[in-house]
Design a protein around this motif. Structure first.
Motif: not given
Length: 668
Positions: A287-310
């Motif tokens: 992925r491009d890092v901008s794809e993660i950075e643009e949603i980063w501050h809407a996420l919370e640890p331990p980032y389960l939804d982020l890893f589910a997408w990845l």
């Protein structure tokens, strides 16, 4: 915890950015939830657990070591986690003296009794005390294993074998970047822990390969997982959490103890920035890092939804109406060879103000202000949040301190940075101001693809309509030729400006440094010859060397004598070889000691480069340098010939003439 400890160990001993990225990427892909998310949090914004860790460790270490000896050890090692990890005894520390009160559950209600189990956020449990006693290696052996201790007849060793290996596949396709991997080699570790599962990365035939870093497998009990540790430390009184911390330290070896304290301490300091961790995560999943950075501050640890997408198990998380960070566009320094390729009519010029770059995001009734790296600094500047309340926009600008329309020195801004809370007195003394450069979003409309000239028009129109307090629009600098611009650039120091920005009129707003689009033309650095006065041991790998230097200039007394007065401190700008020479000289020329600080004879002159000088009450001289760094060591120059305070004061008042390096001048 073992896998996390191996990861941190490898990162510390790996200098290459590509190898760090490969290490992190493999860890994220091979470690299960929620541990990989907690590790990502530790390396970026920190875990959401606030502990009085220093006080807790002081309590725990005071049970087996004299406090003065501990402080001396900490000062020499230079790192609290490393010090405690190495000092912690092999035999379990007695924690019974402060366990008279029952331990509550993480929710804060009831008790964590002998048979109870308290749930952790996100549906994960952490283990009970019975589980710890039943599964801990202490229950049978009564000892924890230290770094490098005996495993049967063989010793445990950590080494980094940086050799080429075949590129591993990424889920049956793709390659990890590089092709050179770090290998953690434990001599005959299987003798202790039994056979390991096959690594997704090939072994080098030198013991367990790099591919095993990142596996929570083997004999380590589940209660030592990162998720379980964080759950156990999430709540309770300081005394109760101190006992739990002691239990975990008793159950771990030295490497594990070090990793545990790095996890809980909030600043691992293993050579990985928050952006590098996010970049490694993005590259690991293509992925491009901008794809993660643009949603980063809407996420919370331990980032389960982020890893589910990845992992391809869910859609990309939607930030919705939350104000989030958008990766900023950066400029390249203008070089001598750039000028012949540039046409003045293609560019607009702006002043480069002497503050910090920020992005203000206002959305859905909430306002956040981010640094250029994407760090949320909103809490330190409630005035800016109030100024943008009710607006719906994303703006790019410069954060300054401004009084009565005049920009204050950068040193004043530093009084407000990195604060978790600010007082009314501080807000009145250091009023913040955002000077706007760009408009990225107007409501829901994304303007970043528009040319700069159109975005600038939209910014001026938006500001005329909304006019948030504590803001203004950065004016454009009119010029016809680059020679015209050079005259303005040469006078920028006297105006309290850092330099000039050149932006192509047709440039879209893109993340990162895009070649040929934006240029920064910073004013030349100032230099002074200063005398070394004090030296202090550094931290981390420099903790055994005197590498932090306070230097001064000569001031004349009323009776005609001279004395040195400090004007700055620096710990960069010299090579490792020069550090060894300086350290030896300092030890041989010490005249007085103050704990870790040594006063030395006035015998070494540093040519110090710096950006500006400002008034300061911290130094006896009354002035201090901004961003001082050692330009070179003047072994040849007598200390008596160093600069004077009078020279520094002329710089403070703007009375000095700044020489422009001919190589930096434009040719058209």
């Amino acid at each position: 915890m073992r896998a996390f400890a191996r990861l941190l160990d490898c990162l510390v001993y790996t200098q290459s950015r590509n190898r760090k990225t490969a290490l992190l990427g493999h860890y994220f892909r091979s470690t299960p939830d929620p541990d990989r998310g907690w590790a990502l949090a530790a390396l970026t914004d920190g875990i959401p657990v606030r502990l009085p860790l220093r006080r807790m460790l002081s309590d725990l270490t005071g049970r087996f070591i004299d406090p003065v000896l501990y402080q001396l050890s900490r000062d020499y090692v230079g790192d609290t986690a490393e010090t405690v990890a190495l000092l912690w005894p092999d035999d379990p520390v007695d924690l019974s003296r402060q366990t008279n009160t029952p331990t509550p559950s993480p929710q804060g209600g009831g008790e964590w009794s002998e048979g109870s189990r308290a749930p952790l956020a996100h549906g994960h449990d952490y283990q009970t005390q019975d589980d710890i006693r039943r599964t801990s290696p202490l229950s049978s052996t009564g000892k924890s294993r230290g770094r490098g201790e005996k495993l049967g007849e063989k010793s445990l060793q950590l080494s980094l074998d940086l050799i080429p290996t075949p590129n591993p596949s990424r889920q049956e396709g793709g390659e990890l970047s590089g092709g050179i991997f770090a290998h953690v080699v434990d001599v005959d570790i299987q003798q202790q822990d039994g056979p390991r599962p096959t690594s997704p990365l090939p072994s080098t035939g030198m013991g367990r390969g790099w591919g095993d870093a990142g596996h929570n497998s083997g004999a380590e009990p589940a209660y030592l997982s990162l998720g379980n540790v964080i759950g156990a430390m999430a709540s309770g009184t300081a005394a109760e959490r101190t006992v739990r911390l002691g239990q975990f330290l008793n159950a771990l070896d030295a490497s594990g103890r070090w990793a545990l304290l790095k996890l809980l301490g909030g600043a691992p300091r293993v050579g990985v920035s928050a952006r590098l961790a996010r970049t490694a995560l993005a590259e690991a999943y293509g992925r491009d890092v901008s794809e993660i950075e643009e949603i980063w501050h809407a996420l919370e640890p331990p980032y389960l939804d982020l890893f589910a997408w990845l992992d391809g198990r869910a859609e990309r998380p939607d930030p919705g109406s939350k104000p989030v960070f958008r990766p900023v566009m950066l400029a390249h320094p203008v070089e001598e060879g750039d000028w012949p390729k540039l046409a003045p009519e293609d560019f607009v010029a702006e002043w480069k103000w002497d503050g910090i770059r920020v992005q203000v995001s206002a959305r859905g009734g909430d306002v956040r202000m981010f640094s250029r790296q994407g760090d949320d600094i909103s809490r330190a500047f409630p005035e800016i949040r109030s100024a943008f309340q009710g607006h719906d926009c994303v703006v790019d600008g410069e954060l300054l301190i401004m009084r009565d329309g005049e920009i204050a020195p950068f040193n004043d801004l530093q009084q407000r940075l990195n604060r978790k809370a600010v007082t009314a007195k501080m807000m009145a003394a250091y009023p913040p101001h955002v000077r706007l450069y760009d408009l990225l979003f107007d409501g829901q409309e994304d303007l970043r693809a528009l040319p700069f000239s159109e975005r600038r028009t939209r910014l001026e129109t938006w500001y005329a309509s909304h006019h948030p307090p504590s803001t203004d629009v950065s004016p454009l600098v009119a010029f016809t030729t680059f020679e015209d611009l050079n005259v303005l650039w040469s006078s920028s120091r006297a105006e309290g400006i850092e330099g000039l920005m050149l932006k192509r009129r047709d440039s879209a707003y893109q993340a990162g440094r895009i070649k040929g689009q934006w240029f920064k033309w910073k004013r030349a650095a100032l230099t002074l010859d200063c005398v070394l006065m004090y030296a202090q041991r550094g931290s981390g790998k420099r903790s055994s060397y005197y590498s932090d230097y306070t230097f001064g200039v000569w001031q004349e007394d009323a009776d005609g004598g001279r004395q040195l007065v400090p004007v700055g401190k620096a710990y960069s700008g010299f090579t490792d070889e020069e550090l060894l020479l300086l350290d030896r000289w300092i030890r041989n020329n010490t005249v007085e000691t103050f704990g870790p600080v040594r006063a030395v004879d006035p015998g070494i002159v540093f040519e110090v480069a710096f950006d500006a000088v400002h008034a300061s009450t911290r130094h006896k001289s009354g002035v201090a340098m901004r961003f001082p760094r050692i330009h070179r060591i003047r072994w040849d120059k007598p200390a008596a010939e160093a600069d004077t305070l009078e020279t520094v004061l002329r710089l403070l008042s703007g009375g000095s003439e700044v020489t422009v390096d001919d190589a930096a001048r434009p040719t058209r």
